[in-house]
Design a protein around this motif. Structure first.
Motif, short mmCIF file in Angstrom:
data_model
loop_
_atom_site.label_atom_id
_atom_site.label_comp_id
_atom_site.label_asym_id
_atom_site.label_seq_id
_atom_site.Cartn_x
_atom_site.Cartn_y
_atom_site.Cartn_z
N SER A 1 1.00 -0.71 -0.07
CA SER A 1 -0.06 -0.06 -0.01
C SER A 1 0.46 1.14 -0.41
O SER A 1 0.25 2.09 0.43
CB SER A 1 -0.53 -0.27 1.38
OG SER A 1 0.20 -0.20 2.63
N ALA B 1 2.47 5.88 -4.80
CA ALA B 1 2.84 5.39 -6.37
C ALA B 1 3.76 6.86 -6.94
O ALA B 1 4.07 6.71 -7.83
CB ALA B 1 2.63 4.77 -7.09
N ASN C 1 0.58 5.71 -13.22
CA ASN C 1 -0.65 5.31 -12.99
C ASN C 1 -0.95 5.35 -11.36
O ASN C 1 -1.23 4.96 -10.55
CB ASN C 1 -0.57 3.70 -13.23
CG ASN C 1 -0.24 3.43 -14.64
OD1 ASN C 1 -0.85 4.25 -15.37
ND2 ASN C 1 0.06 2.71 -14.54
N GLN D 1 -4.87 5.56 -10.19
CA GLN D 1 -5.05 3.61 -10.03
C GLN D 1 -4.29 3.51 -8.99
O GLN D 1 -4.92 2.51 -8.08
CB GLN D 1 -4.34 3.19 -10.98
CG GLN D 1 -5.64 3.55 -12.76
CD GLN D 1 -4.78 4.66 -13.41
OE1 GLN D 1 -4.36 5.10 -12.58
NE2 GLN D 1 -5.18 4.55 -14.44
N LYS D 2 -3.00 3.33 -8.82
CA LYS D 2 -2.41 3.00 -7.26
C LYS D 2 -3.06 3.98 -6.16
O LYS D 2 -2.91 2.74 -5.13
CB LYS D 2 -1.23 3.21 -7.27
CG LYS D 2 0.03 2.83 -6.34
CD LYS D 2 -0.42 0.86 -6.43
CE LYS D 2 0.85 0.63 -5.48
NZ LYS D 2 0.34 0.48 -4.68
N SER D 3 -3.67 4.54 -6.09
CA SER D 3 -4.11 5.62 -5.14
C SER D 3 -5.35 4.79 -4.54
O SER D 3 -5.53 4.32 -3.42
CB SER D 3 -4.24 7.24 -4.80
OG SER D 3 -4.68 7.01 -3.74
N ASN E 1 -4.01 1.50 -3.15
CA ASN E 1 -3.94 1.27 -1.78
C ASN E 1 -5.58 1.48 -0.81
O ASN E 1 -5.22 1.61 0.00
CB ASN E 1 -3.35 2.36 -2.07
CG ASN E 1 -1.52 2.20 -2.34
OD1 ASN E 1 -1.39 1.12 -2.61
ND2 ASN E 1 -0.94 2.76 -2.72
#
Length: 380
Positions: free
Chosen positions: A273, A276, A286, A289-291, A294
């Motif tokens: 988590s 990024a 990205n 999207q990573k947020s 997470n």
């Protein structure tokens, strides 16, 4: 087998008792901050100076003379506050936590009695030293000898957490073995095909929470309307946490009750988590999207679920084994082929060698079960 359990209840103090509880919380917080400030001063003078509970505890009599209102608080409450600081420093030096921070009023207000408390379950009341007999909502039977009692305040309500200790025979678990694959779309998928849908407590109330926080931004800071709205936001956060805890306890209880050997993924949730966002020189990819990923991972509380499974399985005479998750969703359970192409979509698995087809989470759970068995064979 020695078992330690905690029983948490909401208490119903009267006006005088409420004032004393708040006063004890304030005294405990003040002593903690005073001790931390003293420790920082000593360290600036001597870099080799280490934390010593005995040295700081010897300062309590002089502090009581300097601030006479500390005498109104129970002495053991102040000593336990210093014990908490000692634990905080130990966790820091062993790299399990950050450097201890000063406590703020209204955030995690609590204090602890190591002894002197009495419990009358038949009369639904609890005796707290220097506070008196306090009524509580008796929702379950307390088992064992009382070791300590922690009083806390949350969203205008007061709670007690009673830690007990008792001896119990290790039961013989009659359940079988199971592998568990953790995920986002499916919270937990078992190797027998059964799965538990996620609750997503934060996602459910995210819109309402954002609306309240937007209203808070437009209020004058520390005004009465600002304080009312902030209390409302805290209450909603408390509700989200309670929904999540209830779901985790029910799910972990059901699994540990029916299975003696449980194999789970050894997931490093903190690493999974991580943000990024990157740096100015090397921005992340990205990020949005990573947020979202997470946020979903943290909403599931995988580590807390594994922690609950661990101790509940031990209470019932079972075992929990952590398995490395590498390639568990890419390995075919039939022919053993490991290939990225086996899982072209998030939910579907189809082996390119033998044509075996199944839900990807079920395949992961089966491979976790197989890996766990092999891991135990190498150990024993």
């Amino acid at each position: 087998m020695l078992i330690r359990k905690a029983f948490k209840f909401e208490i119903r103090p009267n006006g005088e008792q409420t004032r004393k509880i708040k006063q004890f919380c304030g005294c405990s917080r003040f002593v903690f901050n005073q001790a931390l400030a003293w420790q920082n001063e000593q360290y600036e003078q001597d870099n080799q100076f280490k934390f010593s509970y005995t040295k700081i505890a010897n300062l309590l009599p002089s502090w009581k003379k300097q601030w006479e209102w500390l005498k109104d608080c129970h002495s053991q409450v102040l000593q336990q506050s210093l014990k908490d600081l000692e634990v905080a420093f130990k966790n820091f030096f062993q790299k399990r936590a950050d450097f201890p921070k000063f406590k703020k009023k209204g955030l995690k207000d609590s204090f602890r009695f190591p002894q002197g408390c009495k419990l009358e379950q038949g009369n639904n009341r609890l005796y707290l030293p220097k506070i008196g007999w306090v009524r509580y909502f008796n929702s379950r039977k307390v088992i064992g000898e009382i070791k300590n009692v922690t009083v806390s305040q949350k969203c205008g309500h007061f709670f007690v957490s009673i830690q007990t200790e008792f001896e119990a025979e290790i039961p013989t678990h009659k359940g079988g073995e199971i592998g568990i694959d953790m995920g986002i779309a499916r919270f937990a998928t078992l190797s027998n095909g059964v799965f538990f849908a996620p609750l997503n407590a934060f996602k459910t109330y995210k819109g309402k929470l954002a609306k309240l926080q937007k209203q808070l931004k437009n209020k004058v800071k520390f005004s009465q309307n600002w304080q009312k709205l902030k209390a409302k936001i805290a209450k909603l956060h408390h509700k989200i946490a309670n929904c999540r805890k209830n779901f985790l306890h029910q799910t972990s209880n059901q699994i540990s009750k029916n299975h003696a050997m449980i194999y789970v993924e050894d997931l490093q949730v903190a690493n999974m988590s991580k943000s990024a966002k990157g740096t100015v020189e090397e921005p992340g990819k990205n990020v949005s999207q990573k947020s979202g990923l997470n946020r979903s991972i943290l909403d599931q509380s995988w580590f807390e679920f594994r922690r609950q499974l661990d101790y509940k399985t031990q209470w019932r005479g079972g075992f929990l084994v952590a398995v490395t998750p590498q390639n568990t969703s890419r390995t075919c359970p039939c022919c053993g082929l490991v290939a990225k192409e086996n899982r072209e979509t998030q939910s579907h698995f189809e082996c390119i060698e033998c044509g075996y087809s199944e839900n990807a989470d079920v395949v992961g759970a089966i491979n976790i079960l197989t890996k766990g068995r092999l891991q135990l064979e190498t150990v024993f």
